[in-house]
Enzyme design. Structure first.
Site, short mmCIF file in Angstrom:
data_model
loop_
_atom_site.label_atom_id
_atom_site.label_comp_id
_atom_site.label_asym_id
_atom_site.label_seq_id
_atom_site.Cartn_x
_atom_site.Cartn_y
_atom_site.Cartn_z
N GLY A 151 0.82 -1.19 0.00
CA GLY A 151 0.00 0.00 0.00
C GLY A 151 0.85 1.24 0.00
N GLY A 189 0.44 8.87 2.99
CA GLY A 189 0.95 10.21 2.81
C GLY A 189 2.44 10.32 3.02
N ASP A 217 -2.30 7.56 18.47
CA ASP A 217 -3.19 7.34 17.33
C ASP A 217 -3.76 5.92 17.35
OD1 ASP A 217 -4.59 8.21 15.09
OD2 ASP A 217 -3.08 7.44 13.71
#
Length: 685
Positions: A23, A26, A138
């Site tokens: 994959g 950013g 996160d």
């Protein structure tokens, strides 16, 4: 899913041979790789535009070094990295399992036992992170992988040393809306307790299949995290208590990560996961299939057989070590104005507007019903598109008889539960309608009179006659009259949605309370309001708004307290939310429901009836004289009284009426306002 390597891809990163693409995010591209010993790895290569920044490399180097300190059975640790490479890269252990997000999307929520095991494993992983002096910052469903021997917490890409405030700018906000903590959303200190909040939100999704703070735009989610209670409906009781503790707004009141394994699995000292029995069958089968696919890919020989779907690992590698992940919001101190904009509380936006013969409206869920003259019309609350329009009453035999909708002061229809009732017609009858089609399903015409529907409480409908001299209670299921009392034309009838009482307010300010069951008068009490009395029943207290605000005991009518407002004319409305009573007596103010003490007060123009939608207090402001084109809607923050919204009615769309007043009906995060012959619908977003 994996894709073949392309000519521009490197063959190796460090000693690890790349096998396929997993994959891209950013901050970099992610590859599936084999170590020299044949171990499967997920390797992320940083994009060249970041690799050329010396500051980024320094930050990358420091965070990789810190993340290498994390060791734990339920983490996917960094096993190798080269912050000084070209490009910089890092390698983590490959976990052959779906992300929690993907598993819930494909197979639904996990059973309670699996959620408890998941929570215990992730709490142990967080304890390992915190013991290394880090904060993950996160934790979210896509950063949790489900393996046969337990969950794995991945991506320490936005974690930092808890004591090191120099890795990111002061005031930076990093995390995923809907899962970050209130302190993160407000750009405050994100400590270990912040991870515990994110764990609670992540496990709530695992248990219910839906995000605990819902879905929506970025600013909406940030607002809900900071100001609204989490939605834990459907979480089993004892587990719900643990998640609610994790989701407390005050970081100091949340349990520490090290305490949580014992709360999730209180009766066992065994490891949180053993074998694949902790997962439900469909998820366990997917984990097993993924492991088999990895073993049979030929990655060690280069035969290039296709891999199974590895979206979870793409999520792992798509994250940046020091900046944005896919789905992760990052604001820097240099963007203070942007942060203020993001944290601006949601405001209403117009959905549609519609010209109608009369402005009477009622809302049933996602449907709005309005008076269409000789008929009733229903439209979709979201779009304004028509669902049905139907003439409820037959044309009168006498041509001189009044039209069924004569625009009188009392409503001709009302919603009650899942039914719609309309009154009037040439025979003064009451009819129950199917809200889906508008068709009449039952009718009664032998009442004393029924030309207006004044309200409904549970299954009892209250009707008035043309002269406004009677009040009749009707059994909504059987459409039979229960009782009738006399009233004066100037009396105002107030029908709360529940509570067993219905009220008649006299022009003198006297309030009469009647039992819904049989019409007997329970009590009467004197206030200083006139016939336009505003009254609401909440939690055993009746609040009556005049020049003063009266709190009356609902059982006896005895005054509990009287709040003396500023001098001026009598107010016209009162609503209640949580611990506050909101009223315009005569200035807009919030009053503590227990003591009558004023919490906040605002000077306002003359207001129409108050309403609450979400965290917004709404009212129309009226011109002087009524009908002035400078009229519209206002919205205030419920907690602070700060004005957050102003809407001016479009004068070119308003059909002039004799002193139009705007009335507001709400449903969820949508509301509609009727103004003269104009209806406007809004959504708070």
């Amino acid at each position: 899913m994996t894709t073949p390597l392309r000519p521009e891809d490197p063959a190796e990163l460090g000693p690890h041979r790349l096998v396929a693409r997993l994959g891209q995010g950013g901050m970099g591209r992610v590859y599936l790789a084999r170590s020299r010993a044949g171990r499967l790895l997920a390797v992320k290569a940083v994009h060249a535009r970041y690799a050329g920044d010396p500051g980024f490399r320094a930050r990358f180097r420091r965070e990789v070094a810190a993340a290498r300190l994390v060791t734990g059975a339920f983490t996917a640790p960094i096993v190798d990295a080269d912050p000084d490479g070209s490009p910089p890269w890092l390698a983590t252990a490959y976990v052959p399992g779906p992300s929690l997000r993907d598993a819930v999307l494909r197979h639904g929520p996990l059973p309670e036992g699996a959620v408890r095991t998941l929570g215990a494993g992730l709490a142990e992983a967080l304890d390992a992170v915190h013991a290394a002096g880090l904060v993950h910052r996160d934790l979210k469903p896509s950063n949790v992988l489900l393996a046969a021997d337990g969950p794995r917490l991945i991506d320490f890409g936005v974690s930092r040393a808890a004591a090191d405030a120099t890795l990111t700018a002061d005031g930076a906000v990093i995390g995923s809306p809907g899962y970050l903590s209130p302190e993160q959303a407000e750009a405050g200190e994100a400590g270990p307790a912040s991870d515990v909040f994110s764990l609670g939100a992540t496990l709530a999704l695992a248990a219910t299949g839906r995000p605990t703070f819902g879905e929506g735009p970025l600013e909406v989610l940030l607002y809900r995290v900071c100001h609204e209670a989490p939605d834990l409906d459907g979480v089993p009781g004892p587990l719900r208590d643990v998640l609610a503790a994790c989701l407390r707004r005050d970081p100091g009141r949340r349990p520490a990560a090290r305490e949580l394994p014992g709360l999730f699995l209180p009766e066992s000292d065994a490891p949180p996961a053993a074998g694949d029995e902790w997962l439900p069958g469909p998820v366990a089968a997917e984990v097993a299939a993924g492991a088999d696919a990895a073993d049979g890919t030929g990655a060690g020989t280069g035969r290039g057989h296709p891999f199974g779907r590895r979206k979870a690992l793409a999520g792992l590698a798509a994250g940046g070590v020091t900046a944005a992940l896919a789905g992760t919001a990052v604001w820097t101190a240099g963007g203070a104005d942007l942060l203020a904009s993001v944290m601006r509380k949601p405001a209403p936006r117009e959905l549609w507007r519609k010209q109608v013969p009369h402005g009477s409206i009622a809302i049933l869920g996602e449907m709005l019903v309005h008076d269409a003259g000789e008929a009733l019309s229903a439209v979709d609350l979201r779009t304004g598109s028509r669902r049905w329009e139907r003439r409820v009453f037959p044309e009168p035999d006498d041509p001189a008889a009044p039209e069924p909708s004569d625009g009188g002061p009392e409503p001709l229809f009302a919603a009650a539960g899942d039914a719609l009732y309309a009154a009037g017609g040439p025979d003064d009858s009451l009819r129950r309608l199917d809200p889906a089609t508008g068709s009449v399903v039952a009718s009664v015409d032998d009442l004393v009179a029924a030309t207006a529907v004044l309200g409904a409480q549970d299954s009892v409908i209250f009707c008035g006659d043309a002269a406004s001299t009677t009040l009749t209670a009707v059994d909504g299921a059987r459409l039979t009259a229960l009782w009738t009392i006399d009233r004066q034309p100037e009396d105002v009838i107030i029908v709360p949605p529940s509570g067993g009482l219905v009220f008649r307010a006299r022009s003198s300010g006297r309030v009469h309370a009647y039992a819904v069951a049989d019409g007997t008068q329970r009590w009467q009490a004197d206030t200083d309001a006139g016939a336009m009395q505003a009254l609401v029943l909440d939690r055993g207290t009746v609040y009556a708004a005049g020049r003063h605000l009266f709190a009356l005991d609902a059982a006896t009518g005895r005054k509990r307290w009287v709040s003396t407002g500023p001098s001026g004319s009598a107010g016209g409305s009162v609503v209640v939310r949580d611990g506050d009573v909101l009223t315009d007596t005569p200035r807009l103010r919030a009053v503590d429901r227990r003591t009558g003490a004023t919490r906040w007060r605002r000077d306002t123009p003359r207001l129409g009836p108050l309403a609450i939608c979400g965290e917004l207090l709404l009212a129309s402001w009226l011109g002087s004289p009524p009908g002035d084109r400078d009229e519209g809607l206002l919205g205030w923050d419920l907690k602070t009284g700060e004005q957050r919204w102003r809407y001016t009615f479009p004068s070119q769309d308003v059909v002039p009426t004799a002193g139009p007043a705007a009335y507001i009906e709400t449903s969820g995060d949508r509301f509609a306002a009727s103004y003269g012959a104009l209806i406007i619908a809004f959504q708070i977003s």
